[in-house]
Design an enzyme around this catalytic site. Structure first.
Site, PDB file in Angstrom:
ATOM      1  N   ASP A  13      32.451  46.434  37.178  1.00 37.96           N
ATOM      2  CA  ASP A  13      32.302  47.673  37.954  1.00 37.96           C
ATOM      3  C   ASP A  13      31.981  48.892  37.088  1.00 37.96           C
ATOM      4  OD1 ASP A  13      32.929  46.143  40.188  1.00 37.96           O
ATOM      5  OD2 ASP A  13      35.076  46.524  39.968  1.00 37.96           O
ATOM      6  N   LYS A  16      26.721  48.634  36.660  1.00 44.53           N
ATOM      7  CA  LYS A  16      25.563  47.831  36.255  1.00 44.53           C
ATOM      8  C   LYS A  16      24.434  47.926  37.278  1.00 44.53           C
ATOM      9  CE  LYS A  16      28.349  44.286  36.191  1.00 44.53           C
ATOM     10  NZ  LYS A  16      29.646  44.989  36.290  1.00 44.53           N
ATOM     11  N   GLY A  40      29.896  42.934  43.017  1.00 48.45           N
ATOM     12  CA  GLY A  40      29.501  43.955  43.996  1.00 48.45           C
ATOM     13  C   GLY A  40      28.784  45.032  43.211  1.00 48.45           C
ATOM     14  N   HIS A  41      27.467  45.092  43.324  1.00 46.73           N
ATOM     15  CA  HIS A  41      26.671  46.043  42.552  1.00 46.73           C
ATOM     16  C   HIS A  41      26.115  47.125  43.487  1.00 46.73           C
ATOM     17  CE1 HIS A  41      25.945  42.729  39.283  1.00 46.73           C
ATOM     18  NE2 HIS A  41      27.206  43.073  39.419  1.00 46.73           N
ATOM     19  N   GLN A 224      30.132  41.011  36.526  1.00 45.06           N
ATOM     20  CA  GLN A 224      31.468  41.148  35.900  1.00 45.06           C
ATOM     21  C   GLN A 224      31.350  41.901  34.565  1.00 45.06           C
ATOM     22  OE1 GLN A 224      30.745  37.598  37.207  1.00 45.06           O
ATOM     23  NE2 GLN A 224      31.252  38.723  39.033  1.00 45.06           N
TER      24      GLN A 224
HETATM   25  P1  GDP Z   1      28.852  47.302  39.107  1.00 56.46           P
HETATM   26  O1  GDP Z   1      29.610  46.175  39.686  1.00 56.46           O
HETATM   27  O2  GDP Z   1      28.950  47.371  37.635  1.00 56.46           O
HETATM   28  O3  GDP Z   1      27.429  47.376  39.582  1.00 56.46           O
HETATM   29  O4  GDP Z   1      29.566  48.639  39.637  1.00 56.46           O
HETATM   30  P2  GDP Z   1      30.101  48.919  41.146  1.00 56.46           P
HETATM   31  O5  GDP Z   1      28.942  49.208  42.007  1.00 56.46           O
HETATM   32  O6  GDP Z   1      31.032  47.863  41.575  1.00 56.46           O
HETATM   33  O7  GDP Z   1      31.002  50.188  40.883  1.00 56.46           O
HETATM   34  C1  GDP Z   1      30.496  51.367  40.366  1.00 56.46           C
HETATM   35  C2  GDP Z   1      30.743  52.477  41.376  1.00 56.46           C
HETATM   36  O8  GDP Z   1      30.537  53.743  40.753  1.00 56.46           O
HETATM   37  C3  GDP Z   1      29.790  52.452  42.552  1.00 56.46           C
HETATM   38  O9  GDP Z   1      30.437  52.957  43.679  1.00 56.46           O
HETATM   39  C4  GDP Z   1      28.673  53.390  42.110  1.00 56.46           C
HETATM   40  O10 GDP Z   1      27.977  53.983  43.195  1.00 56.46           O
HETATM   41  C5  GDP Z   1      29.465  54.434  41.370  1.00 56.46           C
HETATM   42  N1  GDP Z   1      28.746  55.109  40.274  1.00 56.46           N
HETATM   43  C6  GDP Z   1      27.853  54.584  39.396  1.00 56.46           C
HETATM   44  N2  GDP Z   1      27.513  55.512  38.473  1.00 56.46           N
HETATM   45  C7  GDP Z   1      28.195  56.627  38.778  1.00 56.46           C
HETATM   46  C8  GDP Z   1      28.298  57.918  38.169  1.00 56.46           C
HETATM   47  O11 GDP Z   1      27.682  58.216  37.160  1.00 56.46           O
HETATM   48  N3  GDP Z   1      29.157  58.809  38.749  1.00 56.46           N
HETATM   49  C9  GDP Z   1      29.888  58.500  39.875  1.00 56.46           C
HETATM   50  N4  GDP Z   1      30.698  59.425  40.362  1.00 56.46           N
HETATM   51  N5  GDP Z   1      29.812  57.304  40.457  1.00 56.46           N
HETATM   52  C10 GDP Z   1      28.992  56.382  39.916  1.00 56.46           C
HETATM   53  P1  IMO Z   2      31.041  43.156  39.253  1.00 59.39           P
HETATM   54  O1  IMO Z   2      29.804  42.334  38.958  1.00 59.39           O
HETATM   55  C1  IMO Z   2      35.336  43.563  38.787  1.00 59.39           C
HETATM   56  C2  IMO Z   2      37.682  39.863  38.805  1.00 59.39           C
HETATM   57  C3  IMO Z   2      38.608  39.586  39.955  1.00 59.39           C
HETATM   58  C4  IMO Z   2      39.691  38.795  39.240  1.00 59.39           C
HETATM   59  C5  IMO Z   2      38.889  37.956  38.242  1.00 59.39           C
HETATM   60  C6  IMO Z   2      38.572  36.552  38.707  1.00 59.39           C
HETATM   61  O2  IMO Z   2      30.962  43.908  40.524  1.00 59.39           O
HETATM   62  O3  IMO Z   2      31.397  43.970  38.070  1.00 59.39           O
HETATM   63  P2  IMO Z   2      36.861  35.578  40.484  1.00 59.39           P
HETATM   64  O4  IMO Z   2      36.705  35.828  41.944  1.00 59.39           O
HETATM   65  O5  IMO Z   2      35.647  35.899  39.686  1.00 59.39           O
HETATM   66  O6  IMO Z   2      37.380  34.206  40.180  1.00 59.39           O
HETATM   67  O7  IMO Z   2      38.032  36.584  40.014  1.00 59.39           O
HETATM   68  O8  IMO Z   2      37.689  38.674  38.037  1.00 59.39           O
HETATM   69  N1  IMO Z   2      36.278  40.129  39.186  1.00 59.39           N
HETATM   70  C7  IMO Z   2      35.689  41.327  39.121  1.00 59.39           C
HETATM   71  N2  IMO Z   2      36.205  42.537  38.790  1.00 59.39           N
HETATM   72  N3  IMO Z   2      34.020  43.444  39.088  1.00 59.39           N
HETATM   73  C8  IMO Z   2      33.491  42.235  39.379  1.00 59.39           C
HETATM   74  O9  IMO Z   2      32.165  42.040  39.515  1.00 59.39           O
HETATM   75  C9  IMO Z   2      34.342  41.121  39.452  1.00 59.39           C
HETATM   76  N4  IMO Z   2      34.163  39.817  39.743  1.00 59.39           N
HETATM   77  C10 IMO Z   2      35.344  39.224  39.562  1.00 59.39           C
HETATM   78  O10 IMO Z   2      39.105  40.778  40.505  1.00 59.39           O
HETATM   79  O11 IMO Z   2      40.505  39.659  38.505  1.00 59.39           O
HETATM   80 MG    MG Z   3      31.134  45.845  41.083  1.00 57.34          MG
END
Ligand code: GDP
Ligand code: IMO
Ligand code: MG
Length: 424
Positions: A13, A16, A40-41, A224
């Protein structure tokens, strides 16, 4: 050579999705190399939010071909749902989505086994996303997994499902006291799925290697993060694949020599979803403030993310393992209102400094994080379009990270939106 690798440097998270979407504006191909619908991207374009789980973050950029590599585990239900959501938004994936015939499938029993085994681990659960990821990779390693290519031979495919279900139903019933899964139902569902995705399936290994040879611009997208890596993360509180840079080669079938640039996505602080060690976690008002300003709730499960200061010991380890040359520093805006910001610069155990990131969670749970405190910039970064306009204290924060890790902060993100990103 033309592959740029973009991966998570912390516990996932990091943002990416946003960074891949931004950088791939000039790309030919974006390829996901591991994980599944546990990811979840999030991508925000002109205020409109998209959350992708399995489909690469290049799909919102017209003309970019998106590849789901052999290292990914594919849940047909999640994939079809995602395709439908994109189609409803007017994004047609036909001809733009390619799926490796070597990728393993997530079966209904994988999701059930993931959920029931978590439930049974009272107090010791990993806190998985419940998407069947672990059990599917278990079958892959056990050599009884079912792959996309198996669907080419319907009779053999059906036999494999029946064989697997014999054992899984036994486990579900005898160990977990759960209802057995109906074989006919599963066979029918997967045969229907095969018909629907047939046109997407191809030899993505050959396709990617030929594209590399042709000089195409390719981005490899990790899911991840490094500290969730099954080999290098905080085992056993990890996912079941290799988000680290080596995983891009095995998960796509491309040679290490084809990768010319490695970008680590780093959140300006740290978060983690699920259980397991987290040395810089803040279980106080400051942690709550980071969660609330950063809207730190999981993009897949909606769970509140645990929050804490940037851990430079963990980040330096991540830079080392992955060969990260560049850092894309995200969510810097979340720190706008902090008068002081802490950065963890060493771990202490029994009064001694540790030289390396510990391999065992018992040590990680016992260490004391030692912080250096820097002054916050205390102003909004909104609207800033260049490093020259950045407040001096923000630049100093980036420099601190660069000096400690040896990687260059080449991208800074100041909001969820694609536009609010500064490239150095
Ligand atoms: P990923 O799994 O690495 O793609 O990241 P996620 O989408 O799960 O979580 C990142 C969260 O931060 C999302 O809700 C994005 O919209 C948000 N986000 C990304 N870059 C920024 C930033 O520079 N500032 C803020 N406030 N939010 C951001
Ligand atoms: P993105 O790509 C954050 C965590 C779960 C748990 C562990 C194992 O959005 O960054 P799993 O379901 O993979 O067997 O769970 O990994 N986890 C993540 N945490 N971002 C993710 O993906 C994750 N995918 C799995 O919360 O701790
Ligand atoms: Mg994510």
């Amino acid at each position: 050579m033309s592959v740029t690798l973009i991966l998570g440097s912390q516990w996932g998270d990091e943002g990416k999705g946003k960074i891949v979407d931004l950088l791939c504006q000039d790309a030919d191909i974006v390829a996901r190399y591991q994980g599944g619908a546990n990811a979840g991207h999030t991508i925000v374009i002109n205020g409109k939010k998209f959350v992708l789980h399995l489909i690469p973050s290049g799909i919102l950029t017209p003309n970019v071909i998106c590849v789901i590599g052999n290292g990914v585990v594919i849940d047909p239900v999640a994939l079809m749902d995602e395709i439908k959501i994109l189609e409803d938004l007017g994004i047609d994936v036909t001809g733009r989505l390619l799926i490796s015939h070597k990728a393993h499938l997530i079966m209904p029993y994988h999701k059930m086994l993931d959920q029931v085994s978590e439930k049974s681990m009272e107090g010791k659960s990993i806190g998985t996303t419940g998407r069947g990821i672990g059990p599917s990779y278990i079958d892959k390693a056990k050599r009884c997994g079912i792959r996309i290519v198996d669907m080419l031979n319907p009779k053999g495919f059906e036999a494999k499902i029946r064989e697997n279900l014999k054992e899984k139903n036994d486990i579900l019933q005898k160990i977990y006291n759960f209802d057995e899964i109906d074989v006919e139902d599963v066979v029918k569902t997967y045969i229907d799925f095969d018909k629907r995705i047939d046109s997407f399936i191809t030899d993505t290994t050959a396709y990617l290697n030929e594209s590399i040879a042709a000089g195409m611009k390719i981005y490899a997208e990790g899911a991840q993060g490094t500290l969730l890596d099954v080999d290098h993360g905080t085992y056993p509180f990890v996912t079941s694949s290799n988000p680290t840079s080596g995983g891009a080669c095995t998960g796509l079938g491309i040679p290490p020599t084809s990768i010319s640039r490695i970008v680590g996505v780093v959140k300006a602080y740290t978060t983690r979803v699920g259980n397991g060690p987290f040395p810089t976690e803040l279980k106080d008002e400051t942690g709550e403030k980071l969660r609330s300003i950063g809207a730190e709730f999981g993009a897949t499960t909606g769970r509140p993310r645990r929050c804490g200061w940037l851990d430079l010991i963990a980040l330096k380890y991540s830079v080392m393992i992955n060969g990260i040359q560049e850092i894309a520093l995200t969510k810097v805006d979340v720190l706008d209102t902090f008068a002081e910001i802490n950065l963890c610069t060493s771990y202490e155990l029994n009064g001694k400094k540790l030289k390396h990131f510990p391999a065992d969670i018992e040590t990680l749970d016992q260490i004391t994080p030692i912080y250096e405190t820097v002054k916050g910039w205390n102003c909004s970064l909104a609207g800033i379009k260049s490093f020259a306009e950045m407040p001096k204290l923000a630049l100093e924060y980036f420099e601190f990270i660069e000096k400690f890790t040896g990687a260059r902060v080449s991208i800074v993100s100041t909001s969820p939106d694609r536009d609010d990103t500064i490239i150095r």
